[in-house]
Design a protein around this motif. Structure first.
Motif, PDB file in Angstrom:
ATOM      1  N   THR A  81       1.154  -1.476  -0.151  1.00 10.83           N
ATOM      2  CA  THR A  81      -0.282   0.139  -0.146  1.00 10.83           C
ATOM      3  C   THR A  81       0.560   1.522  -0.067  1.00 10.83           C
ATOM      4  O   THR A  81       1.690   1.104   1.482  1.00 10.83           O
TER       5      THR A  81
ATOM      6  N   LEU B  82       2.059   4.986   0.780  1.00 12.58           N
ATOM      7  CA  LEU B  82       1.659   5.993   2.079  1.00 12.58           C
ATOM      8  C   LEU B  82       1.194   6.803   1.863  1.00 12.58           C
ATOM      9  O   LEU B  82      -0.463   7.183   2.349  1.00 12.58           O
TER      10      LEU B  82
ATOM     11  N   ARG C  12       5.335   6.791  -2.307  1.00 13.47           N
ATOM     12  CA  ARG C  12       5.859   5.689  -1.990  1.00 13.47           C
ATOM     13  C   ARG C  12       6.762   5.965  -0.290  1.00 13.47           C
ATOM     14  O   ARG C  12       7.329   7.199  -0.502  1.00 13.47           O
ATOM     15  N   ASN C  13       6.653   5.033   0.668  1.00 11.50           N
ATOM     16  CA  ASN C  13       7.830   4.868   1.350  1.00 11.50           C
ATOM     17  C   ASN C  13       8.959   5.912   1.237  1.00 11.50           C
ATOM     18  O   ASN C  13       9.764   4.796   0.358  1.00 11.50           O
TER      19      ASN C  13
ATOM     20  N   LEU D 286      -3.822   8.112   3.199  1.00 16.64           N
ATOM     21  CA  LEU D 286      -2.779   8.109   3.508  1.00 16.64           C
ATOM     22  C   LEU D 286      -2.390   6.427   4.937  1.00 16.64           C
ATOM     23  O   LEU D 286      -3.845   5.867   5.264  1.00 16.64           O
ATOM     24  N   ARG D 287      -1.522   5.764   4.175  1.00 15.58           N
ATOM     25  CA  ARG D 287      -1.288   4.389   4.754  1.00 15.58           C
ATOM     26  C   ARG D 287      -2.631   4.042   4.738  1.00 15.58           C
ATOM     27  O   ARG D 287      -2.577   2.200   5.814  1.00 15.58           O
TER      28      ARG D 287
ATOM     29  N   GLN E 187       6.065  12.108   8.284  1.00 16.07           N
ATOM     30  CA  GLN E 187       6.105  10.285   7.525  1.00 16.07           C
ATOM     31  C   GLN E 187       5.928  10.845   6.241  1.00 16.07           C
ATOM     32  O   GLN E 187       6.770  10.587   4.736  1.00 16.07           O
TER      33      GLN E 187
END
Length: 244
Positions: free
Chosen positions: A4, A6, A30-31, A65-66, A161
């Motif tokens: 998934t 971010l 993405r992260n 978000l997430r 984040q």
């Protein structure tokens, strides 16, 4: 199975009367990724950031978000979920010192820090962005780039984040630009993902993993900086038909 992202924006739309400022926009971050949000002036980039950060509510579409939906939430709630931002026009608290500006982020962000611990962390964040020794300086005494550094430190105080940067590198001289690029790049090592609106192409090429290009509110291209900047539709959006 694909992890998934971010941030996942789907079908995001915002109208101002008869003007569709953001039109069915889709993008992901993405992260640990740095994604550029590009486009000519008036293409809807800042409006998109305002919708993601909660400054505006969408007419339709989703922002996740997430995996959790955040569209329409109040900005402070979105900030506490891990989204921080800077602004196209620098917004520092002019009646406060540098340390007090960052303390505001620490007090009202995800960590709710107060007292001596917060002061120590505020000074550490000022060091992080290149404002060592400036903690007691009033913001009105800062240069333009140092105001930008302070706004970034205050955003980082939220322990985000995802960081939304709205032309943070604009208006810098060549030396300041190189310093700014290195500072933004260093945030990746802190585990922060970045969605950045930017017109400085040297920064885009140097920093971004992917770019999403908007024109007239719609996404017209997505890919690596090299591929999107060579895309005929992107060139046409920036320069017009005669130069495409």
């Amino acid at each position: 199975m694909t992890a998934t992202p971010l941030l996942a924006v789907k079908g995001l739309t915002r109208r101002f009367g008869g003007l569709v400022a953001v039109d069915d926009l889709e993008l992901t971050v993405r992260n640990g990724e740095i994604v550029g949000l590009l486009g000519p002036n008036g293409s809807g980039k800042t409006t998109a950031l305002n919708l993601i950060s909660g400054a505006l509510k969408p007419d339709s579409g989703t922002v996740a978000l997430r995996g959790g939906l955040i569209q329409g939430l109040a900005p402070f709630r979105i900030a506490r979920l891990g989204v921080a931002r800077t602004f196209q026009l620098v917004r520092v608290l002019g009646s406060m010192t540098c340390r007090e500006n960052v303390l505001a982020g620490l007090a009202f962000g995800t960590s709710n820090e107060w007292g001596s611990r917060a002061e120590a962390n505020a000074d550490a964040l000022l060091d992080r962005v290149g404002l060592t020794g400036r903690s007691t300086v009033m913001t009105t005494e800062l240069t333009y780039i140092d105001q930008k550094r302070l706004e970034l430190a205050r955003a980082l105080a939220l322990r985000p984040q995802l960081l939304l940067l709205d032309e943070w590198l604009a208006g810098l001289n060549p030396t300041e630009l190189l310093q700014g690029i290195e500072l933004v790049r260093s945030l990746r090592s802190d585990g922060i993902a970045i969605l950045m609106v930017e017109h400085v192409m040297d920064a885009i090429r140097s920093l971004c993993d992917r770019c999403v290009v908007m024109n007239a509110g719609r996404r017209i291209a997505e890919g690596t900086p090299t591929s999107v900047l060579a895309d005929p539709e992107v060139i046409r959006a920036y320069l017009g038909d005669s130069d495409a």
